[in-house]
Design a protein around this motif. Structure first.
Motif, PDB file in Angstrom:
ATOM      1  N   ARG A  37       0.837  -1.209   0.000  1.00 27.69           N
ATOM      2  CA  ARG A  37       0.000   0.000   0.000  1.00 27.69           C
ATOM      3  C   ARG A  37       0.867   1.253   0.000  1.00 27.69           C
ATOM      4  NH1 ARG A  37      -2.720   0.544   4.840  1.00 27.69           N
ATOM      5  NH2 ARG A  37      -1.950  -1.412   5.685  1.00 27.69           N
ATOM      6  N   ASP A  41       0.908   4.099  -3.023  1.00 29.64           N
ATOM      7  CA  ASP A  41       0.586   5.507  -2.766  1.00 29.64           C
ATOM      8  C   ASP A  41       1.779   6.427  -3.030  1.00 29.64           C
ATOM      9  OD1 ASP A  41      -2.020   4.992  -2.228  1.00 29.64           O
ATOM     10  OD2 ASP A  41      -1.960   5.529  -0.106  1.00 29.64           O
ATOM     11  N   TRP A 245     -10.002   3.842   6.759  1.00 25.57           N
ATOM     12  CA  TRP A 245      -9.684   2.792   5.782  1.00 25.57           C
ATOM     13  C   TRP A 245      -8.261   2.260   5.971  1.00 25.57           C
ATOM     14  CZ3 TRP A 245      -6.094   3.461   1.607  1.00 25.57           C
ATOM     15  CH2 TRP A 245      -6.046   2.376   0.719  1.00 25.57           C
ATOM     16  N   GLU A 246      -7.277   3.136   6.110  1.00 22.80           N
ATOM     17  CA  GLU A 246      -5.897   2.688   6.259  1.00 22.80           C
ATOM     18  C   GLU A 246      -5.712   1.888   7.540  1.00 22.80           C
ATOM     19  OE1 GLU A 246      -3.209   5.933   5.916  1.00 22.80           O
ATOM     20  OE2 GLU A 246      -3.590   6.238   3.774  1.00 22.80           O
ATOM     21  N   GLY A 274     -12.503  -2.223   0.410  1.00 24.28           N
ATOM     22  CA  GLY A 274     -12.690  -1.339  -0.735  1.00 24.28           C
ATOM     23  C   GLY A 274     -14.155  -1.093  -1.037  1.00 24.28           C
ATOM     24  N   TYR A 277     -15.783   0.985   2.221  1.00 27.25           N
ATOM     25  CA  TYR A 277     -15.329   2.374   2.300  1.00 27.25           C
ATOM     26  C   TYR A 277     -15.575   3.106   0.985  1.00 27.25           C
ATOM     27  CZ  TYR A 277     -13.213   1.490   6.848  1.00 27.25           C
ATOM     28  OH  TYR A 277     -13.025   1.195   8.179  1.00 27.25           O
ATOM     29  N   GLY A 278     -15.714   2.368  -0.117  1.00 28.60           N
ATOM     30  CA  GLY A 278     -16.093   2.983  -1.389  1.00 28.60           C
ATOM     31  C   GLY A 278     -17.522   3.469  -1.388  1.00 28.60           C
ATOM     32  N   ARG A 284     -14.373   5.653  -6.353  1.00 32.85           N
ATOM     33  CA  ARG A 284     -13.758   5.482  -5.034  1.00 32.85           C
ATOM     34  C   ARG A 284     -13.583   3.999  -4.708  1.00 32.85           C
ATOM     35  NH1 ARG A 284     -12.589   7.895  -0.250  1.00 32.85           N
ATOM     36  NH2 ARG A 284     -13.195   6.840   1.674  1.00 32.85           N
ATOM     37  N   LEU A 288      -9.810   2.629  -3.945  1.00 32.78           N
ATOM     38  CA  LEU A 288      -9.443   2.116  -2.633  1.00 32.78           C
ATOM     39  C   LEU A 288      -9.061   0.639  -2.703  1.00 32.78           C
ATOM     40  CD1 LEU A 288     -12.043   3.776  -0.229  1.00 32.78           C
ATOM     41  CD2 LEU A 288      -9.634   4.387  -0.578  1.00 32.78           C
ATOM     42  N   ARG A 291      -5.574   0.420  -4.345  1.00 24.95           N
ATOM     43  CA  ARG A 291      -4.592   0.992  -3.416  1.00 24.95           C
ATOM     44  C   ARG A 291      -4.358   0.088  -2.212  1.00 24.95           C
ATOM     45  NH1 ARG A 291      -6.588   6.510  -1.554  1.00 24.95           N
ATOM     46  NH2 ARG A 291      -4.690   6.369  -0.279  1.00 24.95           N
TER      47      ARG A 291
END
Length: 356
Positions: A37, A41, A245-246, A274, A277-278, A284, A288, A291
């Motif tokens: 991740r 990023d 999310w992270e 994903g 949280y999307g 999104r 996510l 990522r």
């Protein structure tokens, strides 16, 4: 018409487009032992591409390109001209061909026969390659999944499940039953449960009020005590607790450590996060999920399938849809260059026959 008020044809086309777009997004960084991740990023920050709202940017220099998969040149923004070939899309096509050839009463043996007829051996990987070899050596299911196969719980069966969800909208149990019949050719345990869960998730996505409801409905088709179900529930609980999310992914990574980056369970964790949280936003959700790392193209493909079913093709943003040029490259014999729209039309026809 679906309960959301859009035509089934648009939702199925959305699933196909979403699967292909998500696969293309994740393909350049599909190496979870390298593309963590943090590295993904960092790559995006170097290109000023956070938040991620389009295909991955081209690498800024040779050093940035060094870790990417060779296919990146056909997958980054500005260079996408139809889909590049990938097994995550090949198996969706092969599943469609299976149902058209043998109907919903297909046997696991017929799945294997179709692989030998339609799919080149060198375009298979991990558990599928082992099962293919075992078929050539004369073994029959379930030995094809268990003999000399260290990949039995990896993600391969999960990526083959979409067509069973697309052809059984609103019927997750039936979708899961068909996905299981396919999966046991090459997988056992959580590998099979992952395929059942994914098929049920996509089927439920057509009718569930929210994506969270679809995730919950899909859990009903797998044993409650299996590691896949426990991990998906854990991801949902962390999301409900309003953890970021992270932080959620960090927690899940620690709890699934040691399984490897292609195992079904940690990838189901990334995929679930994903999707949740999307929150039913197509862009999104894809961003996510990819990522999140691990098997990025497979997770992106399944997340895109769910998100595309949820919103329908007409609502998929053009930066994802238009570069695909309604064209698929495929290693499945007889399907290279097929139109995405044609695949969707044939899928809808099967869904109609399943209802009769």
């Amino acid at each position: 018409m679906t309960p959301q008020g859009t035509e089934l044809a648009d939702r199925v086309l959305g699933g196909w487009l979403g699967r292909i777009a998500g696969n293309m997004l994740g393909k350049p960084v599909e190496r979870g032992d390298h593309w963590t991740r943090e590295r993904i990023d960092h790559y995006l920050r170097q290109a000023s591409a956070l938040p991620l709202t389009d295909y991955l940017p081209a690498p800024a220099d040779d050093a940035a390109a060094a870790g990417l998969r060779p296919e990146w040149r056909q997958c980054v923004r500005g260079r996408v001209r139809g889909s590049c070939r990938d097994d995550d899309v090949d198996y969706a096509i092969l599943g469609l061909d299976l149902l058209e050839t043998h109907g919903f009463g297909f046997s696991t043996e017929q799945v294997g026969e179709l692989w030998l007829l339609r799919l080149p051996y060198l375009q298979t990987f991990t558990a599928e390659r082992v099962a293919y070899r075992n078929l050539v050596d004369g073994l029959k299911p379930p030995l094809t999944a268990t003999y000399d196969n260290p990949y039995q719980e990896w993600i391969g069966a999960l990526i083959r499940a979409d067509v069973h969800g697309w052809t059984h909208p609103g019927d997750p149990r039936r979708a899961a039953a068909l996905a299981r019949r396919d999966a046991v050719l090459s997988h056992t345990g959580n590998g099979v449960y992952g395929a059942m869960w994914a098929a049920a998730l996509i089927a439920a996505a057509f009718t569930a009020p929210t994506v969270r409801d679809a995730v919950q409905a899909a859990l009903a088709v797998v044993p409650a005590g299996c590691r896949l179900a426990r991990t998906v529930r854990r991801a949902a609980a962390l999301h409900e607790s309003r953890l970021g999310w992270e932080e959620t992914l960090t927690t899940l990574a620690a709890e699934t450590a040691g399984l490897g980056w292609i195992h079904t369970v940690p990838n189901a964790a990334v995929l679930t996060a994903g999707l949740l949280y999307g929150d039913d936003d197509f862009t999104r959700t894809l961003a996510l999920t990819v990522r999140g790392g691990l098997d990025t193209d497979s997770n992106g493909a399944t997340a895109g399938s769910v998100a595309g079913v949820r919103c329908g093709a007409a609502a998929i943003p053009p930066q994802w849809r238009d570069p695909l040029q309604d064209t698929v490259r495929s290693a499945v014999f007889g399907f290279d260059g097929v139109r995405i729209g044609e695949l969707a039309e044939r899928t809808v026809a099967l869904a109609g026959s399943a209802e009769r």
